[in-house]
Design an enzyme around this catalytic site. Structure first.
Site, PDB file in Angstrom:
ATOM      1  N   HIS A  18       0.818  -1.200   0.000  1.00 54.54           N
ATOM      2  CA  HIS A  18       0.000   0.000   0.000  1.00 54.54           C
ATOM      3  C   HIS A  18       0.860   1.261   0.000  1.00 54.54           C
ATOM      4  CE1 HIS A  18      -3.979  -1.944   1.324  1.00 54.54           C
ATOM      5  NE2 HIS A  18      -3.132  -2.915   1.032  1.00 54.54           N
TER       6      HIS A  18
ATOM      7  N   ASP B 115      -5.983   5.196   3.039  1.00 57.34           N
ATOM      8  CA  ASP B 115      -5.838   3.847   2.534  1.00 57.34           C
ATOM      9  C   ASP B 115      -7.152   3.088   2.713  1.00 57.34           C
ATOM     10  OD1 ASP B 115      -4.904   0.876   3.787  1.00 57.34           O
ATOM     11  OD2 ASP B 115      -4.001   1.432   1.880  1.00 57.34           O
TER      12      ASP B 115
ATOM     13  N   ALA C 127      15.581  -7.345  -3.390  1.00 54.61           N
ATOM     14  CA  ALA C 127      16.284  -6.787  -4.560  1.00 54.61           C
ATOM     15  C   ALA C 127      15.508  -5.570  -5.069  1.00 54.61           C
ATOM     16  CB  ALA C 127      16.397  -7.838  -5.657  1.00 54.61           C
TER      17      ALA C 127
ATOM     18  N   GLN D 257      13.482  -4.273  -7.343  1.00 53.34           N
ATOM     19  CA  GLN D 257      12.683  -4.904  -8.390  1.00 53.34           C
ATOM     20  C   GLN D 257      12.462  -4.023  -9.606  1.00 53.34           C
ATOM     21  OE1 GLN D 257       9.523  -7.733  -7.377  1.00 53.34           O
ATOM     22  NE2 GLN D 257       8.088  -6.256  -8.241  1.00 53.34           N
TER      23      GLN D 257
ATOM     24  N   HIS E 293       4.390 -13.338  -7.357  1.00 52.63           N
ATOM     25  CA  HIS E 293       3.294 -13.677  -6.443  1.00 52.63           C
ATOM     26  C   HIS E 293       2.008 -12.946  -6.826  1.00 52.63           C
ATOM     27  CE1 HIS E 293       4.540  -9.808  -5.105  1.00 52.63           C
ATOM     28  NE2 HIS E 293       3.776  -9.783  -4.027  1.00 52.63           N
TER      29      HIS E 293
ATOM     30  N   TRP F 156      -0.445  -6.568  -6.571  1.00 47.82           N
ATOM     31  CA  TRP F 156      -0.817  -5.616  -7.617  1.00 47.82           C
ATOM     32  C   TRP F 156       0.337  -4.685  -7.979  1.00 47.82           C
ATOM     33  CZ3 TRP F 156      -3.908  -6.066 -11.323  1.00 47.82           C
ATOM     34  CH2 TRP F 156      -4.371  -4.970 -12.061  1.00 47.82           C
TER      35      TRP F 156
ATOM     36  N   SER G 292       3.565  -5.443  -8.000  1.00 49.29           N
ATOM     37  CA  SER G 292       4.434  -6.225  -8.886  1.00 49.29           C
ATOM     38  C   SER G 292       3.792  -6.422 -10.252  1.00 49.29           C
ATOM     39  CB  SER G 292       4.747  -7.586  -8.260  1.00 49.29           C
ATOM     40  OG  SER G 292       5.566  -7.433  -7.129  1.00 49.29           O
TER      41      SER G 292
ATOM     42  N   GLU H  49       4.176  -3.185 -12.121  1.00 53.68           N
ATOM     43  CA  GLU H  49       5.581  -2.987 -12.496  1.00 53.68           C
ATOM     44  C   GLU H  49       5.951  -3.865 -13.683  1.00 53.68           C
ATOM     45  OE1 GLU H  49       8.057  -3.512  -9.078  1.00 53.68           O
ATOM     46  OE2 GLU H  49       7.324  -1.714  -8.081  1.00 53.68           O
TER      47      GLU H  49
ATOM     48  N   ALA I  53      -3.900 -12.919   0.214  1.00 53.24           N
ATOM     49  CA  ALA I  53      -4.695 -11.707  -0.048  1.00 53.24           C
ATOM     50  C   ALA I  53      -5.481 -11.866  -1.355  1.00 53.24           C
ATOM     51  CB  ALA I  53      -3.809 -10.475  -0.039  1.00 53.24           C
TER      52      ALA I  53
ATOM     53  N   GLN J 103      -4.228 -12.009  -4.370  1.00 50.66           N
ATOM     54  CA  GLN J 103      -3.302 -12.390  -5.437  1.00 50.66           C
ATOM     55  C   GLN J 103      -3.873 -13.444  -6.387  1.00 50.66           C
ATOM     56  OE1 GLN J 103       0.281 -13.381  -3.279  1.00 50.66           O
ATOM     57  NE2 GLN J 103       0.442 -11.305  -2.443  1.00 50.66           N
TER      58      GLN J 103
END
Length: 457
Positions: free
Chosen positions: A3, A98, A330, A332, A347, A350, A352, A355, A370, A372
């Site tokens: 978030h 949030d 790392a 990312q 995984h 959202w 990732s 991105e 969650a 995913q």
């Protein structure tokens, strides 16, 4: 992290594109990846303030659902938030919270501020939240959870049981008075980290004044994709040198997010699958745990070549010419943007996901927790930019042969090439949405205009 990253990016965009002064409040944490994120440079007129840590151990039970825990943390942080806002020399015009922070609307009301919710995931997730909030718990429990029937979301893709939210699995343990769907309707608008063309039918359904019997009568603003920018952070020298030597789009990047983990048995199968694929890889590795959120451990014992004891013996020696293992964390965004990277085993958080799309990289979907599994379903069935294992990644062991096959398909087969072409089109579409005059740019501009109008009233 899931978030905080898009919230910081929203703050940056409000500063750089609309000349606002933005203050971001977050609940204190010593999580290593959050600490790294907060050390990243921020523009002038963007302040990041940690709210004091709150101890909720006396307010919850050991088995209290994660959603309820988060809501309690946010609620217990309200006094600190109120004090900090009251002490500001210039009173803020708007409060953007949030998903779990809608209880703070009482503070916004007290200080005469506009109230917005920023949903840091996608529109389909928001539709599921609203629909499940409008239903009796027993209806969800009997039909969707126990009966494993699809949850039909009006105007949207149905939610199959195999992809359902964890909070719906345990809906009896989530305190109804704490649930968040109806609270969001008390806002002046809901911002979503998606864009119009990506989820057009779902967004239009949410904007329909008659949707769910008129439950949602607030504006919906798709303002994404807001993703972590490369900034001034540079890749580790070893990682950059290794990537620079690899052919274009030849490397698959493997990461399960800022805290995701695999079981010991699954990690063994995973390592063998990567090795047998003989495709170039970068793998961000964490020690195994039976809890997918098991997260933060030190590296265990190693064998003669430095291979940790939770990976197959000699793994480093056998894969030294094709792979690079990075412990724990790392950068990312920097890795995904490198020309050598052509696939992402993810995984499906959202952040990732966005991105990966904004860098034009297709995915192997390996959801853990969650929402995913919902994201994985969208990526594979709707967008066709990902492939996922045939068995549940949270309930069964995915064998090394299937892992090898998915990696080879993604990096070398026609099916993988087709996914790459589609995701590159989505990348261009996302860029247009954010550019001046694009759908997301215009959505955020409308929010900015409403804030300025409120200031002048």
């Amino acid at each position: 992290m899931g978030h905080l990253i898009p919230i910081i990016e929203l703050g940056k965009r409000m500063v750089s594109h609309h000349e606002f002064h933005v203050t971001i409040f977050f609940v204190a944490s010593d999580h290593a990846s959050i600490t790294s994120l907060l050390k990243s440079p921020t523009p002038h007129n963007l302040d990041i303030v940690a709210l004091p840590f709150v101890d909720i151990s006396g307010l919850i039970e050991p088995n209290t659902h994660l959603v309820t825990k988060l809501l309690v943390i946010m609620r217990e942080s309200l006094p600190s938030l109120r004090s900090l806002i009251a002490a500001m020399k210039i009173r803020p015009t708007a409060l953007i919270v949030d998903l779990f922070g809608a209880d703070a609307f009482e503070i916004a009301q007290e200080f005469g501020m506009l109230k917005y919710v920023f949903v840091t995931t996608n529109a389909w997730f928001l539709a599921v939240i609203f629909h499940s909030s409008s239903l009796d718990k027993q209806v969800i429990l009997e039909g969707h959870v126990k009966g494993q029937k699809p949850l039909k979301i009006p105007g949207c893709k149905s939610l199959f049981f195999k992809d359902t939210l964890e909070s719906l699995h345990d809906i009896d343990s989530v305190d109804e008075s704490e649930f968040i769907g109806t609270k969001m309707t008390k806002s002046n608008g809901i911002l979503i980290n998606t864009w119009q063309d990506l989820e057009s039918s779902t967004i239009e359904a949410l904007r329909d004044n008659n949707y769910l019997g008129g439950l949602i009568k607030v504006p919906i603003y798709p303002i994404g994709p807001l993703v972590r920018q490369e900034g001034k952070q540079v890749l580790d020298k070893q990682v950059k040198q290794w990537l620079d030597k690899q052919p274009i789009e030849s490397v698959i990047y493997v990461s399960f997010g800022s805290g995701g983990t695999l079981s010991a048995k699954q990690m063994t199968e995973f390592a063998w699958g990567l090795e047998q694929s003989q495709r170039k890889f970068i793998w961000v590795v964490r020690p195994p745990s039976n809890n997918a959120l098991g997260s933060y451990f030190t590296i265990g014992k190693t064998d003669g070549d430095g291979t940790p004891d939770y990976l197959p013996q000699g793994f480093f020696t056998r894969t030294k010419d094709i792979g690079l293992v990075i412990p724990m964390w790392a950068p990312q965004a920097q890795i995904l943007s490198h020309p050598s990277v052509g696939g992402f085993l993810s995984h499906c958080g959202w952040n990732s996901t966005l991105e990966s799309i904004t860098n034009g990289v297709p995915m192997i979907a390996w959801p853990l927790y969650a929402e995913q599994k919902m994201n994985a379903a969208m990526l594979t069935e709707d967008f066709e930019i990902a492939v996922r294992p045939k068995v549940s990644t949270t309930e069964e062991i995915v064998g090394r042969g299937e892992i090898e096959g998915m990696v080879r398909m993604m990096m070398a087969d026609k099916e993988g090439l087709a996914m790459k072409n589609i995701v590159k089109e989505l990348k261009q579409n996302a860029e247009k949405a954010l550019d001046k005059g694009g759908s997301s740019y215009n959505s955020l501009s409308q929010v900015a205009q409403d804030c300025l109008h409120h200031l002048q009233v």
